[in-house]
Motif scaffolding. Structure first.
Motif, PDB file in Angstrom:
ATOM      1  N   THR A 197       0.828  -1.213   0.000  1.00  0.00           N
ATOM      2  CA  THR A 197       0.000   0.000   0.000  1.00  0.00           C
ATOM      3  C   THR A 197       0.861   1.262   0.000  1.00  0.00           C
ATOM      4  O   THR A 197       0.627   2.184  -0.793  1.00  0.00           O
ATOM      5  N   LEU A 198       1.849   1.330   0.898  1.00  0.00           N
ATOM      6  CA  LEU A 198       2.702   2.515   0.979  1.00  0.00           C
ATOM      7  C   LEU A 198       3.485   2.700  -0.317  1.00  0.00           C
ATOM      8  O   LEU A 198       3.546   3.806  -0.864  1.00  0.00           O
ATOM      9  N   LYS A 199       4.067   1.628  -0.798  1.00  0.00           N
ATOM     10  CA  LYS A 199       4.857   1.695  -2.028  1.00  0.00           C
ATOM     11  C   LYS A 199       4.001   2.150  -3.203  1.00  0.00           C
ATOM     12  O   LYS A 199       4.406   2.992  -4.010  1.00  0.00           O
ATOM     13  N   GLU A 200       2.806   1.596  -3.287  1.00  0.00           N
ATOM     14  CA  GLU A 200       1.894   1.944  -4.371  1.00  0.00           C
ATOM     15  C   GLU A 200       1.496   3.417  -4.304  1.00  0.00           C
ATOM     16  O   GLU A 200       1.460   4.115  -5.333  1.00  0.00           O
ATOM     17  N   THR A 201       1.235   3.905  -3.100  1.00  0.00           N
ATOM     18  CA  THR A 201       0.853   5.306  -2.917  1.00  0.00           C
ATOM     19  C   THR A 201       2.002   6.242  -3.277  1.00  0.00           C
ATOM     20  O   THR A 201       1.794   7.259  -3.959  1.00  0.00           O
ATOM     21  N   ILE A 202       3.213   5.909  -2.827  1.00  0.00           N
ATOM     22  CA  ILE A 202       4.382   6.734  -3.141  1.00  0.00           C
ATOM     23  C   ILE A 202       4.623   6.766  -4.641  1.00  0.00           C
ATOM     24  O   ILE A 202       4.904   7.824  -5.225  1.00  0.00           O
ATOM     25  N   ASP A 203       4.508   5.619  -5.303  1.00  0.00           N
ATOM     26  CA  ASP A 203       4.677   5.568  -6.753  1.00  0.00           C
ATOM     27  C   ASP A 203       3.682   6.490  -7.455  1.00  0.00           C
ATOM     28  O   ASP A 203       4.036   7.225  -8.381  1.00  0.00           O
ATOM     29  N   PHE A 204       2.438   6.423  -7.011  1.00  0.00           N
ATOM     30  CA  PHE A 204       1.395   7.261  -7.608  1.00  0.00           C
ATOM     31  C   PHE A 204       1.698   8.736  -7.408  1.00  0.00           C
ATOM     32  O   PHE A 204       1.629   9.536  -8.352  1.00  0.00           O
ATOM     33  N   LEU A 205       2.064   9.124  -6.176  1.00  0.00           N
ATOM     34  CA  LEU A 205       2.315  10.531  -5.875  1.00  0.00           C
ATOM     35  C   LEU A 205       3.547  11.053  -6.606  1.00  0.00           C
ATOM     36  O   LEU A 205       3.541  12.183  -7.120  1.00  0.00           O
ATOM     37  N   VAL A 206       4.616  10.251  -6.655  1.00  0.00           N
ATOM     38  CA  VAL A 206       5.835  10.670  -7.348  1.00  0.00           C
ATOM     39  C   VAL A 206       5.572  10.824  -8.845  1.00  0.00           C
ATOM     40  O   VAL A 206       5.961  11.822  -9.465  1.00  0.00           O
ATOM     41  N   SER A 207       4.883   9.832  -9.432  1.00  0.00           N
ATOM     42  CA  SER A 207       4.564   9.908 -10.858  1.00  0.00           C
ATOM     43  C   SER A 207       3.691  11.107 -11.166  1.00  0.00           C
ATOM     44  O   SER A 207       3.925  11.846 -12.139  1.00  0.00           O
ATOM     45  N   LEU A 208       2.700  11.322 -10.311  1.00  0.00           N
ATOM     46  CA  LEU A 208       1.792  12.452 -10.510  1.00  0.00           C
ATOM     47  C   LEU A 208       2.532  13.780 -10.397  1.00  0.00           C
ATOM     48  O   LEU A 208       2.320  14.695 -11.195  1.00  0.00           O
ATOM     49  N   ALA A 209       3.428  13.888  -9.399  1.00  0.00           N
ATOM     50  CA  ALA A 209       4.183  15.129  -9.199  1.00  0.00           C
ATOM     51  C   ALA A 209       5.070  15.437 -10.412  1.00  0.00           C
ATOM     52  O   ALA A 209       5.115  16.578 -10.892  1.00  0.00           O
ATOM     53  N   VAL A 210       5.780  14.412 -10.914  1.00  0.00           N
ATOM     54  CA  VAL A 210       6.662  14.610 -12.068  1.00  0.00           C
ATOM     55  C   VAL A 210       5.862  15.032 -13.290  1.00  0.00           C
ATOM     56  O   VAL A 210       6.206  16.009 -13.985  1.00  0.00           O
ATOM     57  N   LEU A 211       4.788  14.308 -13.560  1.00  0.00           N
ATOM     58  CA  LEU A 211       4.005  14.584 -14.757  1.00  0.00           C
ATOM     59  C   LEU A 211       3.268  15.921 -14.667  1.00  0.00           C
ATOM     60  O   LEU A 211       3.222  16.676 -15.640  1.00  0.00           O
ATOM     61  N   LEU A 212       2.713  16.230 -13.494  1.00  0.00           N
ATOM     62  CA  LEU A 212       1.992  17.496 -13.351  1.00  0.00           C
ATOM     63  C   LEU A 212       2.943  18.695 -13.392  1.00  0.00           C
ATOM     64  O   LEU A 212       2.642  19.707 -14.017  1.00  0.00           O
ATOM     65  N   ALA A 213       4.085  18.582 -12.712  1.00  0.00           N
ATOM     66  CA  ALA A 213       5.034  19.700 -12.689  1.00  0.00           C
ATOM     67  C   ALA A 213       5.556  19.996 -14.095  1.00  0.00           C
ATOM     68  O   ALA A 213       5.573  21.157 -14.544  1.00  0.00           O
ATOM     69  N   SER A 214       5.977  18.962 -14.800  1.00  0.00           N
ATOM     70  CA  SER A 214       6.531  19.181 -16.137  1.00  0.00           C
ATOM     71  C   SER A 214       5.456  19.574 -17.138  1.00  0.00           C
ATOM     72  O   SER A 214       5.656  20.475 -17.964  1.00  0.00           O
ATOM     73  N   SER A 215       4.286  18.922 -17.068  1.00  0.00           N
ATOM     74  CA  SER A 215       3.215  19.270 -18.009  1.00  0.00           C
ATOM     75  C   SER A 215       2.648  20.654 -17.726  1.00  0.00           C
ATOM     76  O   SER A 215       2.157  21.323 -18.646  1.00  0.00           O
ATOM     77  N   ALA A 216       2.715  21.111 -16.460  1.00  0.00           N
ATOM     78  CA  ALA A 216       2.264  22.469 -16.145  1.00  0.00           C
ATOM     79  C   ALA A 216       3.151  23.509 -16.836  1.00  0.00           C
ATOM     80  O   ALA A 216       2.649  24.496 -17.397  1.00  0.00           O
ATOM     81  N   VAL A 217       4.474  23.284 -16.795  1.00  0.00           N
ATOM     82  CA  VAL A 217       5.399  24.195 -17.479  1.00  0.00           C
ATOM     83  C   VAL A 217       5.110  24.203 -18.983  1.00  0.00           C
ATOM     84  O   VAL A 217       5.075  25.261 -19.620  1.00  0.00           O
ATOM     85  N   ILE A 218       4.885  23.018 -19.546  1.00  0.00           N
ATOM     86  CA  ILE A 218       4.594  22.922 -20.973  1.00  0.00           C
ATOM     87  C   ILE A 218       3.275  23.622 -21.310  1.00  0.00           C
ATOM     88  O   ILE A 218       3.183  24.367 -22.291  1.00  0.00           O
ATOM     89  N   SER A 219       2.248  23.398 -20.488  1.00  0.00           N
ATOM     90  CA  SER A 219       0.934  23.995 -20.743  1.00  0.00           C
ATOM     91  C   SER A 219       0.982  25.519 -20.656  1.00  0.00           C
ATOM     92  O   SER A 219       0.421  26.219 -21.512  1.00  0.00           O
ATOM     93  N   VAL A 220       1.649  26.033 -19.610  1.00  0.00           N
ATOM     94  CA  VAL A 220       1.754  27.489 -19.459  1.00  0.00           C
ATOM     95  C   VAL A 220       2.550  28.088 -20.617  1.00  0.00           C
ATOM     96  O   VAL A 220       2.180  29.141 -21.165  1.00  0.00           O
ATOM     97  N   SER A 221       3.635  27.417 -20.996  1.00  0.00           N
ATOM     98  CA  SER A 221       4.465  27.912 -22.104  1.00  0.00           C
ATOM     99  C   SER A 221       3.659  27.993 -23.387  1.00  0.00           C
ATOM    100  O   SER A 221       3.657  29.027 -24.079  1.00  0.00           O
TER     101      SER A 221
END
Length: 317
Positions: A197-221
């Motif tokens: 459960t913990l591993k799965e949650t961390i994977d989800f949050l890390v993946s989401l953070a990477v994708l949202l942070a980078s895609s936010a820069v791309i979207s704003v640009s």
């Protein structure tokens, strides 16, 4: 997940099933994937070589493109050779040690995260070039490019440390068969005897953070780019400005579309065969297509390639 007992034997190696359903045509698949892999290497090495040697391509956009090509070579090479060995049944072709599996997972995640941030840096470069052309030299200097690229690689390297550490703390006590062609997180979690459960949650949050942070820069640009283009009166100038972004937008769409599908979810169990197809797309097909997308959509790259290989420059140069 089953309750752990001390009588279980800990797994020291895994066996990767790969594409078990294609036994009769495995030679055909071997030739296909080998050809795609070699083509990917040749394409990306050609991009790196041409950009390095051609003075007309000594610009930030192409500097980032060489880093993208390095990433494509890296994460195809970390998965495809092992997959090819499994197709032809060489000794140890389908087996991988526990440490080797975690290393493959770490490197693949590291390179994938780095590519996300690099695509965001490339979007920022296009934003400054189109929206603030008079300040481009000051805002996107060579020092800035080196720092941006260095930050992408450094943050990308840091991203998988916690997920890989948590994976190393899980207990694998059997079976040891990974229903995939490389050591990805989801099929590994399905084999664990521990509470994931913990591993799965961390994977989800890390993946989401990477994708949202980078895609936010791309979207704003690109939001700012579109706003700027709408205020350009000349349709020809609008097309010319936007044409410099088409290749990058295409690569971003292919890459992020598959990554959002694969990693921003919490369920371990899903359609395994469909996951394999999607994994093939972003780990093999996309790295092969990216150099084609950039070279076919970019007259400067086409011209540089023709000059590098002693061919007559293409029309439009």
């Amino acid at each position: 997940m089953q309750p752990y007992t001390q009588n279980w034997t800990h797994i020291t190696e895994f066996v990767m099933v790969g594409f078990a359903g294609v036994c009769e045509t495995r030679l055909l698949f071997f030739i296909l994937f080998l050809a795609m892999y070699l083509f990917t290497l040749v394409e990306n090495l050609a991009i790196i070589l041409v950009v390095s040697l051609d003075n007309q391509l000594r610009r930030p956009m192409y500097f980032f493109l060489t880093h993208l090509s390095c990433l494509e070579i890296g994460y195809t090479s970390v998965t495809v050779p092992k997959m090819l060995a499994g197709f032809i049944g060489v000794d140890g072709g389908k087996s991988i040690s526990y440490a080797g599996c975690l290393s493959q997972l770490f490197i693949f995640t590291f390179l994938g995260a780095t590519e996300c941030f690099l695509l965001a840096a490339m979007a920022y470069d296009r934003y400054v070039a189109i929206c603030m052309p008079l300040r481009y030299g000051a805002l996107v200097s060579w020092g800035t490019c080196i720092r941006l690229a260095g930050a992408c690689w450094m943050v990308g390297f840091l991203i998988p440390i916690l997920p890989t550490y948590l994976m190393s703390q899980l207990i694998f006590c059997g079976p040891n068969v990974i229903d995939h062609f490389f050591c990805d997180a989801s099929p590994l979690l399905a084999l664990s005897c521990s509470d994931v459960t913990l591993k799965e949650t961390i994977d989800f949050l890390v993946s989401l953070a990477v994708l949202l942070a980078s895609s936010a820069v791309i979207s704003v640009s690109y939001g700012n780019i579109i706003w700027t283009l709408l205020h350009i009166r000349s349709a020809a100038e609008r097309r010319k400005a936007f044409s410099t972004c088409v290749a990058h937008l295409t690569v971003v769409s292919l890459f992020y579309g598959t990554l959002f599908f694969m990693y921003v979810r919490t369920k371990v169990a899903s359609s395994i065969n469909f996951n394999k197809v999607v994994s093939v797309f972003y780990s093999i097909v996309t790295p092969m297509l990216n150099p084609l997308i950039y070279s076919l959509r970019n007259k400067e790259v086409k011209g540089a390639l023709s000059r590098a290989f002693f061919l007559k420059p293409w029309k439009g140069q």
